[in-house]
Design a protein around this motif. Structure first.
Motif, PDB file in Angstrom:
ATOM      1  N   SER A 680       0.822  -1.213   0.000  1.00 12.98           N
ATOM      2  CA  SER A 680       0.000   0.000   0.000  1.00 12.98           C
ATOM      3  C   SER A 680       0.857   1.264   0.000  1.00 12.98           C
ATOM      4  N   VAL A 681       2.065   1.180   0.552  1.00  6.43           N
ATOM      5  CA  VAL A 681       2.976   2.336   0.553  1.00  6.43           C
ATOM      6  C   VAL A 681       3.679   2.465  -0.791  1.00  6.43           C
ATOM      7  N   VAL A 682       4.128   1.322  -1.324  1.00  4.10           N
ATOM      8  CA  VAL A 682       4.955   1.336  -2.529  1.00  4.10           C
ATOM      9  C   VAL A 682       4.148   1.633  -3.786  1.00  4.10           C
ATOM     10  N   THR A 683       2.908   1.134  -3.861  1.00  6.00           N
ATOM     11  CA  THR A 683       2.131   1.265  -5.099  1.00  6.00           C
ATOM     12  C   THR A 683       2.019   2.712  -5.585  1.00  6.00           C
ATOM     13  N   PRO A 684       1.650   3.683  -4.748  1.00  4.18           N
ATOM     14  CA  PRO A 684       1.628   5.060  -5.264  1.00  4.18           C
ATOM     15  C   PRO A 684       3.019   5.621  -5.549  1.00  4.18           C
ATOM     16  N   MET A 685       4.060   5.074  -4.955  1.00  3.53           N
ATOM     17  CA  MET A 685       5.418   5.531  -5.249  1.00  3.53           C
ATOM     18  C   MET A 685       5.812   5.201  -6.680  1.00  3.53           C
ATOM     19  N   GLN A 686       5.201   4.157  -7.243  1.00  9.22           N
ATOM     20  CA  GLN A 686       5.577   3.705  -8.577  1.00  9.22           C
ATOM     21  C   GLN A 686       4.959   4.545  -9.688  1.00  9.22           C
ATOM     22  N   VAL A 687       4.146   5.528  -9.323  1.00  3.53           N
ATOM     23  CA  VAL A 687       3.465   6.354 -10.333  1.00  3.53           C
ATOM     24  C   VAL A 687       4.085   7.744 -10.341  1.00  3.53           C
ATOM     25  N   LYS A 689       4.247   9.236 -13.563  1.00  4.11           N
ATOM     26  CA  LYS A 689       3.531   9.765 -14.714  1.00  4.11           C
ATOM     27  C   LYS A 689       2.334   8.867 -14.973  1.00  4.11           C
ATOM     28  N   ARG A 690       1.423   9.310 -15.785  1.00  6.20           N
ATOM     29  CA  ARG A 690       0.155   8.605 -15.951  1.00  6.20           C
ATOM     30  C   ARG A 690       0.350   7.171 -16.397  1.00  6.20           C
ATOM     31  N   GLU A 691       1.300   6.905 -17.293  1.00  9.82           N
ATOM     32  CA  GLU A 691       1.477   5.576 -17.854  1.00  9.82           C
ATOM     33  C   GLU A 691       1.955   4.550 -16.812  1.00  9.82           C
ATOM     34  N   ASP A 692       2.529   5.047 -15.723  1.00  8.60           N
ATOM     35  CA  ASP A 692       3.059   4.121 -14.715  1.00  8.60           C
ATOM     36  C   ASP A 692       1.975   3.298 -14.033  1.00  8.60           C
ATOM     37  N   ILE A 693       0.733   3.756 -14.127  1.00 10.69           N
ATOM     38  CA  ILE A 693      -0.322   3.042 -13.403  1.00 10.69           C
ATOM     39  C   ILE A 693      -0.534   1.624 -13.950  1.00 10.69           C
ATOM     40  N   TYR A 694      -0.110   1.408 -15.200  1.00 13.61           N
ATOM     41  CA  TYR A 694      -0.365   0.094 -15.798  1.00 13.61           C
ATOM     42  C   TYR A 694       0.526  -1.004 -15.199  1.00 13.61           C
ATOM     43  N   HIS A 754      -9.445   5.195 -17.811  1.00 13.35           N
ATOM     44  CA  HIS A 754     -10.329   6.294 -17.400  1.00 13.35           C
ATOM     45  C   HIS A 754      -9.873   6.896 -16.070  1.00 13.35           C
ATOM     46  N   PHE A 755      -9.451   6.056 -15.151  1.00 16.36           N
ATOM     47  CA  PHE A 755      -9.015   6.527 -13.834  1.00 16.36           C
ATOM     48  C   PHE A 755      -7.802   7.454 -13.959  1.00 16.36           C
ATOM     49  N   SER A 756      -6.801   7.034 -14.744  1.00 12.30           N
ATOM     50  CA  SER A 756      -5.585   7.843 -14.862  1.00 12.30           C
ATOM     51  C   SER A 756      -5.846   9.154 -15.590  1.00 12.30           C
ATOM     52  N   ASN A 757      -6.707   9.094 -16.609  1.00  9.09           N
ATOM     53  CA  ASN A 757      -7.027  10.333 -17.336  1.00  9.09           C
ATOM     54  C   ASN A 757      -7.779  11.327 -16.457  1.00  9.09           C
ATOM     55  N   THR A 758      -8.587  10.777 -15.548  1.00 10.28           N
ATOM     56  CA  THR A 758      -9.418  11.656 -14.712  1.00 10.28           C
ATOM     57  C   THR A 758      -8.647  12.179 -13.492  1.00 10.28           C
ATOM     58  N   PHE A 759      -7.903  11.293 -12.820  1.00 10.06           N
ATOM     59  CA  PHE A 759      -7.327  11.648 -11.518  1.00 10.06           C
ATOM     60  C   PHE A 759      -5.813  11.825 -11.516  1.00 10.06           C
ATOM     61  N   LEU A 760      -5.152  11.341 -12.574  1.00 11.92           N
ATOM     62  CA  LEU A 760      -3.684  11.404 -12.560  1.00 11.92           C
ATOM     63  C   LEU A 760      -3.133  12.297 -13.673  1.00 11.92           C
ATOM     64  N   LYS A 761      -3.982  13.140 -14.239  1.00 10.38           N
ATOM     65  CA  LYS A 761      -3.529  13.990 -15.341  1.00 10.38           C
ATOM     66  C   LYS A 761      -2.403  14.914 -14.900  1.00 10.38           C
ATOM     67  N   ASN A 762      -2.512  15.388 -13.659  1.00  9.09           N
ATOM     68  CA  ASN A 762      -1.553  16.396 -13.202  1.00  9.09           C
ATOM     69  C   ASN A 762      -0.449  15.816 -12.306  1.00  9.09           C
ATOM     70  N   ILE A 763      -0.311  14.481 -12.339  1.00  5.62           N
ATOM     71  CA  ILE A 763       0.739  13.875 -11.528  1.00  5.62           C
ATOM     72  C   ILE A 763       2.098  14.282 -12.077  1.00  5.62           C
ATOM     73  N   TYR A 764       3.057  14.497 -11.208  1.00  2.00           N
ATOM     74  CA  TYR A 764       4.405  14.851 -11.670  1.00  2.00           C
ATOM     75  C   TYR A 764       5.409  14.089 -10.829  1.00  2.00           C
ATOM     76  N   ALA A 765       6.606  13.986 -11.339  1.00  2.00           N
ATOM     77  CA  ALA A 765       7.605  13.080 -10.772  1.00  2.00           C
ATOM     78  C   ALA A 765       7.866  13.343  -9.297  1.00  2.00           C
ATOM     79  N   GLU A 766       8.048  14.572  -8.896  1.00  2.00           N
ATOM     80  CA  GLU A 766       8.392  14.885  -7.510  1.00  2.00           C
ATOM     81  C   GLU A 766       7.140  15.262  -6.727  1.00  2.00           C
ATOM     82  N   SER A 767       6.225  14.324  -6.597  1.00  2.00           N
ATOM     83  CA  SER A 767       4.980  14.599  -5.894  1.00  2.00           C
ATOM     84  C   SER A 767       5.238  14.769  -4.405  1.00  2.00           C
ATOM     85  N   ALA A 768       4.277  15.386  -3.717  1.00  2.00           N
ATOM     86  CA  ALA A 768       4.400  15.594  -2.267  1.00  2.00           C
ATOM     87  C   ALA A 768       4.502  14.259  -1.547  1.00  2.00           C
TER      88      ALA A 768
END
Length: 845
Positions: A680-687, A689-694, A754-768
């Motif tokens: 649960s900790v690592v999964t969001p670390m792996q994203v 950019k949008r394509e990383d969700i796959y 659909h999820f990544s296009n809707t919620f991860l459009k503005n994700i960037y490498a150095e997220s909070a």
């Protein structure tokens, strides 16, 4: 009875159980411990308790009789019994139960040796000639040795889950401990028949200085079949029980809040009470009472608020296993039987064990010594020479002298004849063999227990062995292991006849001027110790060799307990493949000596490990973790941090810390970190950019996941503004059911799109989120760090290097062709592995 032997007072309250009282009294009077006082308290029982006790008093002068004018309840009856007693120690025994023959002696001896004020033994359930035991309980699987606050913490942190811990009748208490608790116990003067054990135990555990336990001997706790949930008495009976429980816990809370320094335990007391009330609520609902009475009881005692509890694996101990009465009880009764005036013990594998699978394994240790003496160019297999020398000696000297046994000197004379080595060299080797025998011969605890019982019972104790070692050496081995006070040692090497032929038994009988029928012989070998002794007219009992038990070679049928894990062919190992390796044989022997020291324990054949986590840890995990800890410790000095990854790294970390502590390396132990990089900790670390969700497809099994689960995985990076309403609207828009699992990979990929296009459009490498994790990880990966993980992908380590640039050396415990190597090398990492024979050894062991 020994001079100054402490007196034990056994308090037996009686109310309505007269028909069982004679069995109870007989068991205590037959006890091996001699300085016992029995205090029977008649709590105004409807039967004729006084008549029963009076008849016993005509034959025994150690029975007191005390009578209540009115029924005061079990709680006050026990206190009355103690007030009337004169013993240095106190025990409670219910009048419908009975006790094993050596129970009180074992507990009293432990109290004296360990200076303990509270000692606990085992107990078994007994129902109409059926014996049962709890699969998991403190008394069965734990070796308890606690002091002061540790004692209190054990009781209250457990919050009543294991009632084998807090019942009072499987323990003895020192008078000094009782006197500390008595003022608080005596203040409670209400009539109590339910929950009284809890009140006693809360105060006795609180004031205890040293709490310890023993295994093997037991109380037989009678279960009466009619006392089922459906037939649980009248409504008034249940009401009385619930009143008692409330009185008990209210009084305990009052004392711990106001009278002693115990406020920290009140929260545990409250949870304990709640757990008991939940149980009563369940029993009421499942009872045969009419619905109206059920509702009245639940409302009267406010049981509505007691919600059903999800039972954890901890409650597995409530499962019961049926078994026959332990053979150890029959054996101890034979030792105490006045028919047998002489108790004879075999030595090796009976009183003494070695950490070797076979007696000849000790010769392997001579190889190194002989190589040094000979200054050999290559290794000399002296163990083989030693074995052949003994064969030669038995053939040559026995035939020459018409002896049945040889001596150690004759064995080394034979080695001289075989090799031509000089006598000075062989004398040095022989003395080394003697030193090794003295070093590696260890006490078999159950054998010592039987030996001590025989001495305590004033029997003539002799030791009888077929052995080539000199008498002085055998005496030294016995003395080193606590066997000193025996009457006579008979060795086949001294009298030149053996147990195997039966002539040694005849020789002993003549020497002692007694009938063979007066001798009880105890030994491990079925032929020489059992069958041969029986043929000569002795009473014989086999105490099987620990390795024979482990391999299922005994009549006591231990085979099913270990065959699945001992004979491990599914990993490519042949049956008994441990025989190929001397070191592994030694490890197996150590385990066998531990597990089957007392081989007469209840068996559960539905479990490979007898439903005992201690056996799993000691047998399977123990040796493996020891090897892992040593492997890590070897390289630890070159690293600044050793990071054990949750959750598989927890046990290896604990093993490493124990290893470092044993070697007094505090610095190595302080390098350890337990890193909570769970999925649960690592999964969001792996994203980043949008394509990383796959990559999520590789990390989870989508078939048992729902859209809501995916949202939970990424809640840390999709923003606080996204709530459940947004999620519901999203699912409705794209035709997904929020809490219905995905049915196909295409649905899963469509959702991710659909999820990544809707919620991860503005994700960037150095997220909070990544920055927050970095603050946590930076101190753990500063400098040069090692990570320990159990897995196949090296995903976490490669992620840490890619995202944060940490200098990570992953350590894995599997074979070199694993995918982890490919991933780790791709991430430009050095990888260390622990593969050698680890998987094979783990399988065999």
């Amino acid at each position: 009875m020994m001079i100054h032997e402490p007196k034990l007072s056994v308090v037996i309250p009686v109310y309505g159980t007269e028909k069982y009282l004679p069995i109870c009294l007989d068991s205590v009077l037959a006890s091996s411990y001699s300085n016992i006082e029995i205090v029977v308290v008649n709590d105004k029982s409807p039967g004729d308790v006084k008549k029963i006790v009076t008849e016993y008093q005509e034959s025994f002068n150690n029975i007191q009789y005390v009578e209540h004018a009115v029924n005061r309840g079990l709680y006050r009856a026990r206190i009355t019994g103690v007030e009337s007693s004169t013993g240095d120690y106190i025990a409670f025994l219910d009048s419908d139960d009975f006790v094993s023959v050596d129970f009180y002696r074992r507990l009293m001896n432990k109290a004296q040796v360990e200076q303990a004020d509270m000692v606990m033994g085992d107990f078994y359930l007994w129902e109409e000639d059926k014996w049962k035991y709890f699969n998991l309980s403190h008394m069965r699987i734990m070796n308890i040795n606690l002091y002061k606050d540790e004692v209190t913490d054990l009781l209250f942190n457990e919050e009543g889950k294991d009632y084998t811990l807090w019942v009072v009748w499987n323990k003895i208490y020192s008078r000094a401990l009782w006197n500390k608790a008595y003022p608080y116990l005596n203040r409670q003067d209400k009539h109590i028949i339910k929950g009284e054990d809890i009140l006693f135990s809360c105060l006795l555990f609180y004031f205890s200085w040293h709490f310890i336990n023993v295994h093997g001997d037991f109380i037989a706790y009678r279960q009466i079949k009619s006392s089922s949930t459906k037939n649980m008495g009248t409504v008034s009976t249940i009401r009385k029980n619930l009143i008692d429980i409330n009185v008990v816990f209210s009084y305990i809370e009052e004392i711990f809040n106001n009278d002693i320094e115990g406020k920290q335990y009140v929260k545990h007391i409250e949870k304990w009470k709640s757990s008991i009330l939940r149980g009563w609520k369940k029993r009421i609902l499942e009872s045969s009472f009419i619905l109206g009475n059920k509702r009245k009881l639940i409302k009267e005692f406010n049981l509505e608020k007691e919600k059903d509890e999800i039972i954890s694996d901890y409650f597995f101990y409530l499962h019961q296993t049926e078994f026959e009465m332990p053979q150890s009880e029959r054996l101890k009764k034979l030792i105490l039987d006045p028919t047998y005036k002489v108790i004879s013990f075999d030595i090796f594998d009976t009183l003494i064990v070695r950490p070797f699978a076979y007696p000849t394994d000790i010769f392997k240790l001579l190889n190194y010594y002989v190589d040094d003496l000979l200054e050999a160019t290559d290794q000399v297999d002296f163990s083989d020479i030693r074995i052949e020398g003994e064969k030669f000696a038995r053939s040559y000297f026995n035939k020459l002298n018409n002896f049945e046994e040889i001596t150690l000197d004759e064995i080394y004379e034979s080695i001289h004849r075989l090799t031509g080595w000089n006598y000075e060299l062989l004398e040095n080797i022989k003395n080394k063999e003697i030193d090794l025998e003295k070093k590696y011969c260890l006490q078999r605890k159950f054998g010592k227990e039987l030996f001590d019982l025989a001495k305590y019972a004033h029997k003539k104790v002799i030791i009888t062995s077929d052995m080539y070692l000199p008498q002085k050496v055998v005496n030294d081995i016995l003395l080193k292991n606590g066997y000193s006070d025996y009457d006579k040692l008979y060795l086949s090497s001294e009298v030149r006849v053996t147990k195997a032929s039966g002539k040694l038994y005849s020789y002993i009988s003549k020497q002692l001027n007694c009938s063979p029928k007066e001798i009880l012989h105890i030994g491990d070998n079925l032929d020489s110790d059992y069958k041969s002794a029986q043929k000569q007219g002795l009473k014989a009992v086999q105490l099987p060799k620990t390795m024979d038990c482990f391999q299922g070679y005994t009549k006591f049928n231990h085979q099913n307990l270990v065959e699945k894990i001992f004979n491990c062919s599914e990993l490519g190992c042949s049956d008994n493949s441990f025989n190929e390796f001397w070191g592994i044989r030694a490890l197996v022997a150590v385990v066998a000596n531990r597990f089957f020291d007392n081989p007469f324990f209840p068996l559960n054949f539905e479990s490979d490990f007898n439903i005992d986590p201690v056996r799993i840890g000691y047998y399977c995990l123990g040796m493996h973790l020891f090897a892992i800890a040593g492997w890590l410790f070897r390289d630890a000095k070159q690293y600044d941090h050793i990071n054990f990854m949750a959750r598989d790294g927890f046990l290896p970390m604990k093993a490493f810390q124990l290893f470092a502590k044993y070697l007094n390396d505090v610095k190595a132990a302080n390098k350890c970190n337990y890193v909570y990089l769970t999925r649960s900790v690592v999964t969001p670390m792996q994203v980043r950019k949008r394509e990383d969700i796959y990559n999520l497809r590789r990390n989870i099994t989508f078939e048992n996941k729902t859209p809501y689960d995916i949202f939970k995985y990424y809640k840390e990076i999709i923003g606080e503004s996204v709530d459940k309403n947004n999620i519901k609207d999203f699912c409705k828009k794209y035709n997904f059911s929020l809490e219905t699992a995905f049915t196909s990979a295409s649905d899963f990929y469509s959702f991710l799109n659909h999820f990544s296009n809707t919620f991860l459009k503005n994700i960037y490498a150095e997220s909070a989120y990544l920055q927050d994790i970095k603050k946590y990880l930076d101190p753990l990966f500063s400098g040069k760090s090692m990570t320990y993980d159990v897995g196949y992908s090296a995903r976490i380590e490669s992620l840490l290097k890619r995202v944060y640039g940490y200098d990570v050396t992953p350590y894995y415990m599997h074979m070199i062709n694993d995918l982890s190597f490919y991933r780790a090398k791709r991430a430009d990492m050095e990888v260390h592995t622990f593969y050698d024979y680890t998987p094979r050894v783990t399988g065999v062991l």
